[in-house]
Every structure is written in C-alpha cells, then in structure tokens.
Design a protein around this motif. Structure first.
Motif: not given
Lengths: 136, 116
Positions: A99-102, B32, B34-35, B52, B54
């Motif tokens: 959910e945090m994009g990772f 969207d 970040m990885s 995204l 956060n």
C-alpha cells in the motif's frame, strides 16, 4: 565520521529518516551528487527492508575520505533463501508495504546495483546484517 | 519548461511552493509504485507524477532528488505530508487530470521521459 540511527519497525511515517540524515551529512561534506544519490537509494531500500520485514533495527554509517560504509542491523526473522531474495520480483512484503508503494521485489537487487560492495549475513530467527559500501 | 508553466499545463493547484517557481523542468516520470521509481526511473527526474498518497512518496522523491511531486486524479495529501515536503524543499501540486492525460500534456509541452 560515524552516524547511528534507530529504525522503528512498521513505522511508515518516519521510515527514511536515517537515509535522509545520511544524505544530509554526505551533502554537507561536499561528496559528489551521484555518489550521494547511490548511497541514499541503497540505504533507503535497506532501511525500508528493516521497517517492513524485521520489526526495525539499527543503522551504522561510517563516512571515510573515499567511501561510505552503511550497516543495517536487525533482529528480525532472517532471510531463508538469500539467492531467491536477490531475484528481481521476489517479495514477501505484507500488504501494508504494498500500500505504501513498495514490495515489488526490487529492494535487494537495487541495493546491489547502487553499491560497490554488498554483503548479507543472516541467521534464521536471529536477524540480518546488511553491509553496503559506496565509493565516492 | 518553467515549473510554474508546468502547473498551468496540468491545471494544477500548487500546495507546497518552492522559492523559485521558475526552475527549469526537463525530465519527468509517472508511477504509483515507488519500488519502480527507485529501481527504474531516470537518474535525472525532476518531476514525479503519482496517484499514491502517503509519506513515502515524499521520502522517495527526496532520495531520488525529485524536485516536484504532482498528485494526479485530484488527490490532495494531508498536512503531515505537506509539512514533510516543505521540510525537504519539495514542490507539491495536485492536478484533477488522470495520470495518462497529465503525462501526455507534459510530454506535448516538451518534458522528456527516461531515455529520450
């Protein structure tokens, strides 16, 4: 110069503060922007791994004249299969990390890509120490 | 392209301005995940468009030397995120446009992506 940071597990608000502090220190020392960026990316990925997978840990940063050494130490569950963890796309990240994009399985490969040397010491049930070296 | 002109192209509201809104923006990325921004994005991204919302979006921007974060689809981050962006000197905008349209308009206006 030596810097020490505490990394809190599952704290997605403050995750990245250790890497941010290291980036600021390297910037103040006048290190080349390219080397700073590589160090920041590698450390941020490592910091996130500790936040996501290991319940937090510690980061020890030593800055020398020609390189920086970053050690991220945790007391988490350890990595059962390092070779598998190094494969792009392999991930055991929980939903909160996604959910945090990772959690795309790019963390360890990206750390390796951005560092001159990387080593992983891990023991199941005891934790993991990730050591990264970046030359300036 | 000047940052202030990018905002106009995107019909964006500037939520966190920076001291120099006339800085030249040449390269952008849209993601969207970040990885992927960390692993694949261009080394010289100056602007990141994302849906995204956060704090790790701002953290990622900081690590990647991204100067501007544009939230698409009308998303507006909370005060905590905006304060973090101010602290990191990162410009934040919100555009009502969807990601595809926002990226297309910027590209038409001369902003480049990775490898161009």
């Amino acid at each position: 110069m030596k810097l020490d940071f505490v990394i809190r597990g599952s704290d997605f608000i403050n995750a990245g503060e250790a890497s941010s502090g290291t980036k600021k220190a390297l910037t103040r020392l006048g290190i080349s922007p390219k080397a700073i960026k590589r160090a920041a990316i590698a450390m941020y990925e490592a910091e996130l791994n500790a936040v996501i997978h290991a319940g937090g840990g510690n980061a020890e940063v030593e800055i020398f004249s020609d390189h920086v050494q970053i050690r991220v130490i945790d007391n988490g569950p350890g990595i059962p299969d390092v070779e598998l963890a190094m494969q792009e796309g392999w991930s055991t990240a929980p939903d909160i990390a996604r959910e945090m994009g990772f959690g795309a399985g790019m963390g360890l490969p990206n750390i390796k890509k951005n560092s001159n040397d990387m080593s992983i010491e891990t023991e199941i049930g005891h934790g993991t120490t990730l050591t990264i070296m970046i030359r300036f | 392209m000047k940052l202030i002109d990018c905002a106009e192209v995107l019909q964006a509201e500037v939520l966190v301005p920076v001291a120099d809104m006339e800085i030249d923006i040449k390269v952008a990325c849209g993601a969207d995940l970040m990885s992927d921004v960390m692993a694949f994005a261009c080394s010289s991204n100056e602007m990141m468009l994302t849906g995204l919302v956060n704090p790790q979006t701002i953290r990622t921007a900081e690590m990647m030397d991204v100067k501007v974060v544009v939230f698409v689809r009308g998303k507006v981050p909370g005060d905590q995120m905006l304060d973090l962006a101010r602290d990191k000197n990162i410009c934040v905008m919100s555009t009502p446009l969807p990601m595809f349209t926002a990226c297309g308009l910027l590209h038409d206006a001369g902003i480049k992506g990775k490898g161009e």
